[in-house]
Design an enzyme around this catalytic site. Structure first.
Site, PDB file in Angstrom:
ATOM      1  CB  CYS A   2      -0.931   0.098   1.196  1.00 45.77           C
ATOM      2  SG  CYS A   2      -2.072  -1.257   1.342  1.00 45.77           S
ATOM      3  NE  ARG A  27       4.760   1.586   0.025  1.00 43.61           N
ATOM      4  CZ  ARG A  27       5.755   1.408   0.868  1.00 43.61           C
ATOM      5  NH1 ARG A  27       6.986   1.644   0.478  1.00 43.61           N
ATOM      6  NH2 ARG A  27       5.552   1.006   2.092  1.00 43.61           N
ATOM      7  CD1 TRP A  75      -0.315  -6.421  -2.868  1.00 45.42           C
ATOM      8  CD2 TRP A  75      -0.691  -6.939  -0.733  1.00 45.42           C
ATOM      9  NE1 TRP A  75      -0.028  -7.756  -2.706  1.00 45.42           N
ATOM     10  CE2 TRP A  75      -0.247  -8.100  -1.392  1.00 45.42           C
ATOM     11  CE3 TRP A  75      -0.983  -7.020   0.626  1.00 45.42           C
ATOM     12  CZ2 TRP A  75      -0.099  -9.320  -0.764  1.00 45.42           C
ATOM     13  CZ3 TRP A  75      -0.832  -8.246   1.261  1.00 45.42           C
ATOM     14  CH2 TRP A  75      -0.392  -9.380   0.572  1.00 45.42           C
ATOM     15  CG  ASN A 101       1.119   0.730   4.315  1.00 45.67           C
ATOM     16  OD1 ASN A 101       0.788  -0.451   4.296  1.00 45.67           O
ATOM     17  ND2 ASN A 101       2.314   1.147   3.951  1.00 45.67           N
ATOM     18  N   GLY A 102      -1.029  -0.917   6.561  1.00 45.24           N
ATOM     19  CA  GLY A 102      -0.772  -1.757   7.740  1.00 45.24           C
ATOM     20  C   GLY A 102      -2.004  -2.577   8.073  1.00 45.24           C
ATOM     21  CD  GLU A 487      16.181 -14.249  -6.821  1.00 46.90           C
ATOM     22  OE1 GLU A 487      15.564 -14.731  -5.867  1.00 46.90           O
ATOM     23  OE2 GLU A 487      15.871 -13.154  -7.332  1.00 46.90           O
ATOM     24  CD  GLU A 494       9.318 -12.468  -8.063  1.00 46.51           C
ATOM     25  OE1 GLU A 494       8.686 -12.086  -7.068  1.00 46.51           O
ATOM     26  OE2 GLU A 494      10.553 -12.367  -8.139  1.00 46.51           O
ATOM     27  CG  HIS A 510      17.187 -38.141  -3.060  1.00 44.84           C
ATOM     28  ND1 HIS A 510      17.505 -39.426  -2.700  1.00 44.84           N
ATOM     29  CD2 HIS A 510      18.369 -37.480  -3.174  1.00 44.84           C
ATOM     30  CE1 HIS A 510      18.819 -39.542  -2.568  1.00 44.84           C
ATOM     31  NE2 HIS A 510      19.366 -38.365  -2.863  1.00 44.84           N
ATOM     32  CE  LYS A 609      11.274  -3.737  -5.284  1.00 43.41           C
ATOM     33  NZ  LYS A 609      11.840  -4.916  -5.932  1.00 43.41           N
TER      34      LYS A 609
HETATM   35  C1  F6R Z   1      11.046 -11.265  -5.231  1.00 42.54           C
HETATM   36  C2  F6R Z   1      10.914 -10.247  -4.219  1.00 42.54           C
HETATM   37  C3  F6R Z   1      10.441 -10.658  -2.863  1.00 42.54           C
HETATM   38  C4  F6R Z   1      11.232  -9.893  -1.801  1.00 42.54           C
HETATM   39  C5  F6R Z   1      10.656 -10.174  -0.407  1.00 42.54           C
HETATM   40  C6  F6R Z   1      11.470  -9.490   0.684  1.00 42.54           C
HETATM   41  O1  F6R Z   1      11.481 -10.734  -6.445  1.00 42.54           O
HETATM   42  O2  F6R Z   1      11.149  -9.106  -4.468  1.00 42.54           O
HETATM   43  O3  F6R Z   1      10.555 -12.026  -2.680  1.00 42.54           O
HETATM   44  O4  F6R Z   1      12.576 -10.271  -1.873  1.00 42.54           O
HETATM   45  O5  F6R Z   1       9.346  -9.726  -0.340  1.00 42.54           O
HETATM   46  O6  F6R Z   1      11.494  -8.112   0.513  1.00 42.54           O
HETATM   47  P1  F6R Z   1      12.621  -7.217   1.152  1.00 42.54           P
HETATM   48  O7  F6R Z   1      13.914  -7.591   0.543  1.00 42.54           O
HETATM   49  O8  F6R Z   1      12.222  -5.811   0.852  1.00 42.54           O
HETATM   50  O9  F6R Z   1      12.616  -7.510   2.627  1.00 42.54           O
END
Ligand code: F6R
Length: 614
Positions: A2, A27, A75, A101-102, A487, A494, A510, A609
């Protein structure tokens, strides 16, 4: 998670708010809205499901005159994404509007009490409860908005960043924070409010980060006033932003994600700058130098993080154990916080977070601090909560990452963990001066080598067409390449919504080996390292079952190249630096597959994000 924007000043309120929402859209983007307080004693609230562009279209024929306003991009936490659940929310009498937000954890309890007092609710959100509570207190206690906000927040359990406006008061904006970021931009006769500084960086570089438990009173033509929940005045600590507007724009790239992938030679250079000195012979990390005894006496290191940052943390384990010979545990912050963890005073806890605001990681930090451990933060966003909550730390300095899928932040985190490991090894003398210098010199070459890897762009774009319609992917690696596999798989799922699993290559036999057929590509990360011969066998096992193999190998490779259907070659590096080099082609592969499928790579569905809720 948010985004909040607020503005009080003589500028065009609506335009500033909308532009700000676009900047914060990373966000959350399931709905958006604005509340505009005009001179006519009214609050006009416009809100819609979907992205900020939907809101703009909705507002096109509306009266947008205003003196002060607040805005939000959401969000969803409480209630599905819908016009009704979108923010701003308002009190039933229409006197106040709020963005939040929260999460208000005790919202049900508060709502029941308000229902008993006759309040009616229109949405499923916890935020509407807060709006009604503030107004109920204001009316019942005949007090000012500021006082009502303070009293309401004293009843709230949970996390919040809020901004509130009042119908008859176009000269006031009230804001408060608890565990959710909020920053006030200090312009010339104008104030900005936002979840981070990006919405106002072009108007002012001076800002004040609100701290937990603080309430800001923003009044036209008056100085900013900040108090806490007990009405004690707080000091105003003005920070000057280093951010530039060009960092927030796409700079000719079609997407932020592609721009951020291509920025990596520069971001890695910025990350290394001043930290690898004497031509690679010495590593200089201030956050370590200032707390040498903590790193010298550490019996164990615990790394806490989420998502991509957790993958960087897993690489941190390999790096720290190899170079410093300290036992390392890597924990998902969300699990760590509820696992009744055993933490000792001679543990060093490293928290990794791009945003510096991830709720689970912040909670893990608190637990570690309470247990007496030394907590070190690795973050990207200057002034965010994690650098403020940790005793020491290191920024990755990769600039704002706007694309929701993390790319340049991942390589920045891995680089910082590499430098941190070298610095601790230097201190604990677990590596010789010569060994440190060998890696240090190679680190200085990384930006140039990443640039070379980016020359694979056109080849990867072409190759991506072959893989676009696969429904499942397996990503395999061993040693340093195993976290890279995790990764790579996360990046693909995603943004393209294709199922992908990362696995240790030897573990495949396995179980996951049962999945292998011509339809399921296996992406195998196999640079020349001490496990190379081992992974050759794993490649053969996939090949023997008719698997379709894309291998990432070191330039000049012959063995795996002969077995694989598709090959991408990367420059040779010391083993501990290969993850930075091998992760870049995987970022490009995910990007192009998602583009081929017509997905919105910068704003993938359901994601946000900065994850500031549990
Ligand atoms: C994936 C991604 C998320 C963040 C995760 C942690 O591309 O961006 O998996 O890595 O939400 O976020 P941060 O690093 O901001 O704590």
């Amino acid at each position: 998670m948010c985004g909040i924007v607020g503005y009080l000043g003589e500028g065009n309120v609506y335009d500033i708010l909308i532009k700000g929402l676009h900047r914060l859209e990373y966000r959350g983007y399931d709905s958006a809205g604005v509340a505009l307080v005009g001179n006519d004693g009214k609050i006009n609230i416009f809100k819609t499901k979907g992205k900020v562009s939907n809101l703009e279209a909705f507002c096109a024929d509306k009266c947008l005159d205003s003196k002060v306003g607040i805005a939000h991009t959401r969000w969803a936490t409480h209630g599905e994404p819908s016009d009704t659940n979108a923010h701003p929310h308002y009190s039933e009498d229409g006197n106040i509007a709020i963005v939040h937000n929260g999460t208000i954890e005790n919202y049900k309890l508060l709502k029941d009490a308000l229902l008993q007092h006759g309040c009616k609710f229109h949405s499923d959100t916890d935020t509407e409860v807060l709006a009604q509570l503030i107004e109920y207190i204001r009316v019942t206690n005949k007090c000012s908005l500021l006082s009502a906000v303070r009293q309401a927040l004293k009843q709230v359990v949970g996390a919040y960043a809020i901004a509130v406006v009042e119908k008859d008061n176009p000269d006031t904006l009230i804001a408060a924070r608890q565990s959710s970021p909020l920053v006030i931009g200090m312009g010339d006769g104008e104030f900005f409010l936002a979840s981070d500084a990006t919405p106002f960086v072009e108007y002012t570089k001076e800002c004040v980060y609100l701290k937990d438990g603080e309430i800001a009173e923003i009044r036209r033509n008056e100085p900013l006033k900040i108090t806490n929940l007990d009405n004690v005045e707080a000091e105003i600590d003005v920070t000057t932003l280093q951010m530039s507007i060009s960092q927030l724009e796409k700079g000719g790239y079609p997407h932020f994600m592609l721009k951020e992938i291509f920025e990596q030679p520069d971001t890695l250079r910025d990350c290394i700058r001043g930290r690898v000195v004497e031509r690679g012979a010495r590593i200089n990390i201030n956050g370590v130098n200032d707390h040498k005894e903590k790193f010298l006496n550490a019996k164990r290191i615990i790394i806490v993080a989420c998502g991509t940052s957790w993958h960087a943390g897993l690489l941190g384990k390999y790096l720290l154990q190899d170079m410093c010979r300290i036992p390392v545990e890597v924990e998902y912050a969300s699990e760590f916080r509820y696992s009744n963890p055993v933490i000792n005073e001679d543990d060093v806890v490293i928290a990794i977070s791009q945003s510096g605001e991830t709720a689970d990681t912040l909670a893990a930090i608190q637990i570690a601090k309470n247990a007496g451990a030394f907590v070190f933060g690795i973050s990207n966003v200057v002034g965010s909560s994690i650098p403020r909550e940790t005793y020491s730390g290191c920024y990755i300095h990769v600039g704002p990452e706007i694309g929701v899928a993390s790319t340049k932040a991942f390589t920045g985190q891995v680089m910082v963990l590499t430098l941190l490991s070298l610095a601790i090894a230097q201190l604990r003398q677990t590596m010789t001066q010569e060994q440190i210098a060998d890696v240090g010199k190679a680190v200085l070459k990384i930006p140039t080598y990443v640039k070379r890897v980016l020359e694979l762009n056109a080849k990867i774009e072409r190759m991506s067409l072959i893989f676009t319609y696969a429904r499942n992917f397996l990503y395999l690696g061993r040693g340093y390449s195993y976290p890279v596999a995790l990764e790579g798989a996360l990046k693909l799922k995603e943004i393209s919504y294709i199922h992908a699993e990362g696995y240790p290559a030897a573990e495949m036999k396995h179980g996951p080996i049962a999945l292998i057929d011509r339809e399921m590509p296996s992406v195998i990360i196999a640079p020349k390292d001490h496990l190379y011969e081992k992974i050759v066998s794993n490649v053969q096992q996939v090949k023997a079952r008719g698997g379709n193999i894309l291998a990432i190998v070191t330039e000049g490779d012959t063995e795996i190249s002969k077995l694989a259907d598709h090959v991408l070659e990367v420059p040779e590096m010391p083993e501990c630096l290969t993850p930075i080099i091998t992760s870049v082609p995987l970022q490009l592969l995910s990007y192009y597959i998602a583009i081929n499928k017509g997905k919105d790579v910068d704003m993938p569905r359901n994601l946000a994000k900065s994850v500031t809720v549990e």
